[in-house]
Scaffold this active site. Structure first.
Site, PDB file in Angstrom:
ATOM      1  N   LYS A 180       5.647   8.884  -3.408  1.00  0.00           N
ATOM      2  CA  LYS A 180       4.366   9.573  -3.597  1.00  0.00           C
ATOM      3  C   LYS A 180       4.386  10.424  -4.859  1.00  0.00           C
ATOM      4  O   LYS A 180       3.393  10.511  -5.579  1.00  0.00           O
ATOM      5  CB  LYS A 180       4.062  10.437  -2.372  1.00  0.00           C
ATOM      6  N   VAL A 193      -2.696   0.235   9.423  1.00  0.00           N
ATOM      7  CA  VAL A 193      -3.769   0.601   8.483  1.00  0.00           C
ATOM      8  C   VAL A 193      -4.881  -0.459   8.496  1.00  0.00           C
ATOM      9  O   VAL A 193      -6.066  -0.117   8.538  1.00  0.00           O
ATOM     10  CB  VAL A 193      -3.212   0.780   7.046  1.00  0.00           C
TER      11      VAL A 193
HETATM   12  N1  LIG Z   1       0.906   3.522   8.620  1.00  0.00           N
HETATM   13  C1  LIG Z   1       0.541   4.554   7.887  1.00  0.00           C
HETATM   14  O1  LIG Z   1       0.242   5.637   8.390  1.00  0.00           O
HETATM   15  C2  LIG Z   1       0.439   4.431   6.389  1.00  0.00           C
HETATM   16  C3  LIG Z   1      -0.014   5.519   5.615  1.00  0.00           C
HETATM   17  C4  LIG Z   1      -0.121   5.407   4.227  1.00  0.00           C
HETATM   18  C5  LIG Z   1       0.218   4.213   3.636  1.00  0.00           C
HETATM   19  N2  LIG Z   1       0.675   3.184   4.398  1.00  0.00           N
HETATM   20  C6  LIG Z   1       1.007   1.935   3.726  1.00  0.00           C
HETATM   21  O2  LIG Z   1       0.157   0.904   4.164  1.00  0.00           O
HETATM   22  C7  LIG Z   1       0.834  -0.350   4.157  1.00  0.00           C
HETATM   23  C8  LIG Z   1       0.720  -0.997   5.519  1.00  0.00           C
HETATM   24  O3  LIG Z   1       1.304  -0.163   6.505  1.00  0.00           O
HETATM   25  P1  LIG Z   1       1.127  -0.437   8.067  1.00  0.00           P
HETATM   26  O4  LIG Z   1       1.740   0.744   8.742  1.00  0.00           O
HETATM   27  O5  LIG Z   1      -0.277  -0.798   8.360  1.00  0.00           O
HETATM   28  O6  LIG Z   1       2.071  -1.720   8.240  1.00  0.00           O
HETATM   29  P2  LIG Z   1       2.230  -2.661   9.536  1.00  0.00           P
HETATM   30  O7  LIG Z   1       1.655  -2.003  10.726  1.00  0.00           O
HETATM   31  O8  LIG Z   1       3.632  -3.123   9.550  1.00  0.00           O
HETATM   32  O9  LIG Z   1       1.290  -3.913   9.197  1.00  0.00           O
HETATM   33  C9  LIG Z   1       1.596  -4.873   8.234  1.00  0.00           C
HETATM   34  C10 LIG Z   1       0.603  -6.016   8.355  1.00  0.00           C
HETATM   35  O10 LIG Z   1       0.794  -6.902   7.265  1.00  0.00           O
HETATM   36  C11 LIG Z   1       0.794  -8.241   7.759  1.00  0.00           C
HETATM   37  N3  LIG Z   1       1.589  -9.063   6.846  1.00  0.00           N
HETATM   38  C12 LIG Z   1       2.908  -8.958   6.558  1.00  0.00           C
HETATM   39  N4  LIG Z   1       3.239  -9.866   5.617  1.00  0.00           N
HETATM   40  C13 LIG Z   1       2.115 -10.556   5.331  1.00  0.00           C
HETATM   41  C14 LIG Z   1       1.799 -11.612   4.441  1.00  0.00           C
HETATM   42  N5  LIG Z   1       2.721 -12.145   3.647  1.00  0.00           N
HETATM   43  N6  LIG Z   1       0.520 -12.046   4.373  1.00  0.00           N
HETATM   44  C15 LIG Z   1      -0.433 -11.511   5.155  1.00  0.00           C
HETATM   45  N7  LIG Z   1      -0.198 -10.495   6.026  1.00  0.00           N
HETATM   46  C16 LIG Z   1       1.062 -10.034   6.094  1.00  0.00           C
HETATM   47  C17 LIG Z   1       1.337  -8.165   9.164  1.00  0.00           C
HETATM   48  O11 LIG Z   1       0.849  -9.299   9.850  1.00  0.00           O
HETATM   49  P3  LIG Z   1       1.070  -9.582  11.432  1.00  0.00           P
HETATM   50  O12 LIG Z   1       0.289  -8.484  12.114  1.00  0.00           O
HETATM   51  O13 LIG Z   1       0.469 -10.902  11.646  1.00  0.00           O
HETATM   52  O14 LIG Z   1       2.535  -9.488  11.680  1.00  0.00           O
HETATM   53  C18 LIG Z   1       0.726  -6.840   9.633  1.00  0.00           C
HETATM   54  O15 LIG Z   1      -0.548  -7.048  10.156  1.00  0.00           O
HETATM   55  C19 LIG Z   1       2.256  -0.012   3.697  1.00  0.00           C
HETATM   56  O16 LIG Z   1       2.341  -0.211   2.324  1.00  0.00           O
HETATM   57  C20 LIG Z   1       2.404   1.450   4.012  1.00  0.00           C
HETATM   58  O17 LIG Z   1       3.330   2.116   3.175  1.00  0.00           O
HETATM   59  C21 LIG Z   1       0.774   3.251   5.757  1.00  0.00           C
END
Ligand SMILES: NC(=O)c1ccc[n+]([C@@H]2O[C@H](COP(=O)([O-])OP(=O)(O)OC[C@H]3O[C@@H](n4cnc5c(N)ncnc54)[C@H](OP(=O)(O)O)[C@@H]3O)[C@@H](O)[C@H]2O)c1
Length: 425
Positions: free
Chosen positions: A202, A16
């Site tokens: 949700k 995201v």
């Molecule tokens: N993916 C979807 O389609 C989607 C849809 C709706 C909602 N969401 C929500 O959006 C959120 C993120 O999802 P995502 O899929 O983007 O997750 P993701 O791909 O796993 O990305 C998580 C990011 O957070 C960073 N991170 C983790 N711990 C951290 C910390 N303590 N301080 C700073 N950065 C930190 C990671 O850093 P590094 O890159 O350096 O490891 C990574 O860049 C979740 O809550 C999810 O439920 C996602």
């Protein structure tokens, strides 16, 4: 009036987060009456390869570079998880910063605390990205003068894709899941999606926004789709239904019924028609007006877009809609709900079995609407499936009769129940 400028700190540069950065870059040259400036991005691993390139000075690992920077007025949290994200959001709000988050798991658990903190600090709290499509609906419901009476929704694209595969390819759950994993629709650990938790998160956020308070996750009935076989999907089809993983919220007097489970839906209308990764929702309000909406499931760009919509709202000086804490309704116990049921029994192919099962159901006040019994015995156990569709019955009565039926020596597998829902639209 000068241009409104937002100074943004972004937590997380995963799926995201990268989407948000890409969209912000695309907007840079567009002439708007507001400006969105990305000041800092906090990540976990500074050196990680990323698919968007950002100037190195933007990246940081220390959250204080955002939280303690008085020049940053808006924080986006897209790191996920519960503990760290909660601390980040609360600290940002306490510093008077607006917050935009996609974190439905956190909102479902701590929504009340977070919304209260936002109100206390007079900050904007944007939660569209926790489920953009559903949020749009919630917003219109929040502003409606009439109360919502019933809502049913398909909120999880992964489960819906798996159920569609099971129907179309006559595949069992596990091979449909493998396919979903291979094309990136399901995680390696698919539990959040297929066991109903994502749908529940949700639903809690939506009910929170619409009914004004957050239901504790522990008190929600949550059941996923693992026990469903492709034969169930096909039997359901023969009976005129489709099986969908549903989020259901229904108001009845002073009571609120909220649950997540697979259900049979009449097959030729509304939500039942949503196949693959689509999401959708149907709502009826207290005066009987029905609205249905279909939307793409989550994903990088729909979610990043929802983050941007909240940023634009902040830039335009809009206030977020907060739960209004109307009188809390009592949660109806699962035992007390009444619905129709699809039942599958795997039994030895013997004379009198059907009568025995019907007898037990009758003793528990359950009347049967239709029965399917197919073929002669098969497999090592020489069993046949018996499928029954009941008239409306009480969950408690169904559960106790199934317990009794499961203890019969002719019943060779745990019997399955799937609830039956009527569509709204
Ligand atoms: N993916 C979807 O389609 C989607 C849809 C709706 C909602 N969401 C929500 O959006 C959120 C993120 O999802 P995502 O899929 O983007 O997750 P993701 O791909 O796993 O990305 C998580 C990011 O957070 C960073 N991170 C983790 N711990 C951290 C910390 N303590 N301080 C700073 N950065 C930190 C990671 O850093 P590094 O890159 O350096 O490891 C990574 O860049 C979740 O809550 C999810 O439920 C996602």
């Amino acid at each position: 009036v000068g241009k409104k400028v937002l100074h943004i700190g972004l937590f997380g540069l995963g799926t995201v987060g990268e989407g948000v950065v890409e969209l912000l870059l695309r907007m840079e040259n567009e002439n708007k009456d507001y400006e969105l400036i990305l000041e800092k991005i906090a990540v976990k691993h500074l050196k990680k390869q990323r698919s968007v390139s950002t100037p190195p000075h933007l990246l940081a690992t220390d959250p204080r570079e955002i939280l303690e920077n008085p020049g940053i007025d808006t924080v986006i949290e897209v790191i996920g998880g519960v503990n760290q994200s909660k601390e980040i959001i609360l600290q940002a709000l306490r510093k008077g910063k607006n917050v935009v988050t996609a974190n439905k798991a956190l909102l479902a658990r701590e929504g009340e605390l977070i919304f209260n903190e936002a109100v206390r600090n007079n900050c904007y709290l944007g939660v569209r990205a926790s489920n953009n499509a559903i949020y749009r609906l919630a917003e219109s419901l929040v502003f409606s003068p009439f109360k919502m009476e019933k809502l049913i929704g398909i909120f999880n694209g992964t489960s819906n894709y798996i159920l569609t595969q099971m129907e179309e390819e006559k595949e069992d759950f596990s091979s449909a899941l493998k396919k979903a994993q291979a094309i990136g629709y399901a995680e390696q650990d698919p539990s959040e999606d297929v066991d109903g938790y994502d749908t529940a998160n949700k639903l809690i956020v939506l009910v929170g926004l619409v009914f004004g308070y957050f239901i504790p996750l522990e008190s929600l009935f949550i059941e996923g789709i693992r026990k469903i076989s492709y034969e169930d999907v096909l039997f359901a089809k023969e009976l005129g239904f489709k099986i969908k993983l549903l989020a259901i919220a229904q108001r009845g007097g002073e009571e609120l019924e909220v649950r997540v489970h697979p259900a049979l839906l009449p097959g030729n209308e509304g939500l039942a028609q949503l196949d693959g990764i689509e999401n959708g929702v149907e709502v009826r309000d207290e005066i009987g007006v029905e609205v249905g909406m279909q939307a793409p499931g989550a994903g990088k760009y729909p979610t990043a877009m929802a983050v941007l919509e909240d940023l634009v709202c902040i830039a335009n000086g809009r206030r977020s809609s907060f739960p209004w804490q109307e009188k809390r309704l009592n949660l109806k116990k699962m035992d007390e709900i009444k619905t129709k049921y699809y039942l599958r029994f795997n039994v030895l192919d013997r004379i009198g079995v059907l009568a025995k099962i019907s007898g037990i159901l009758g003793n528990h006040n359950i009347s049967i609407n239709s029965v399917i019994q197919k073929g002669r015995g098969r497999g090592v156990n020489n069993t046949v499936p018996i499928i029954m569709l009941t008239h409306e019955a009480k969950e408690k009565d169904i559960q106790s009769s199934l317990q009794e039926i499961n203890s019969l020596s002719v019943v060779r597998e745990e019997s399955l129940l799937i609830r039956v829902e009527e569509g709204i639209c």
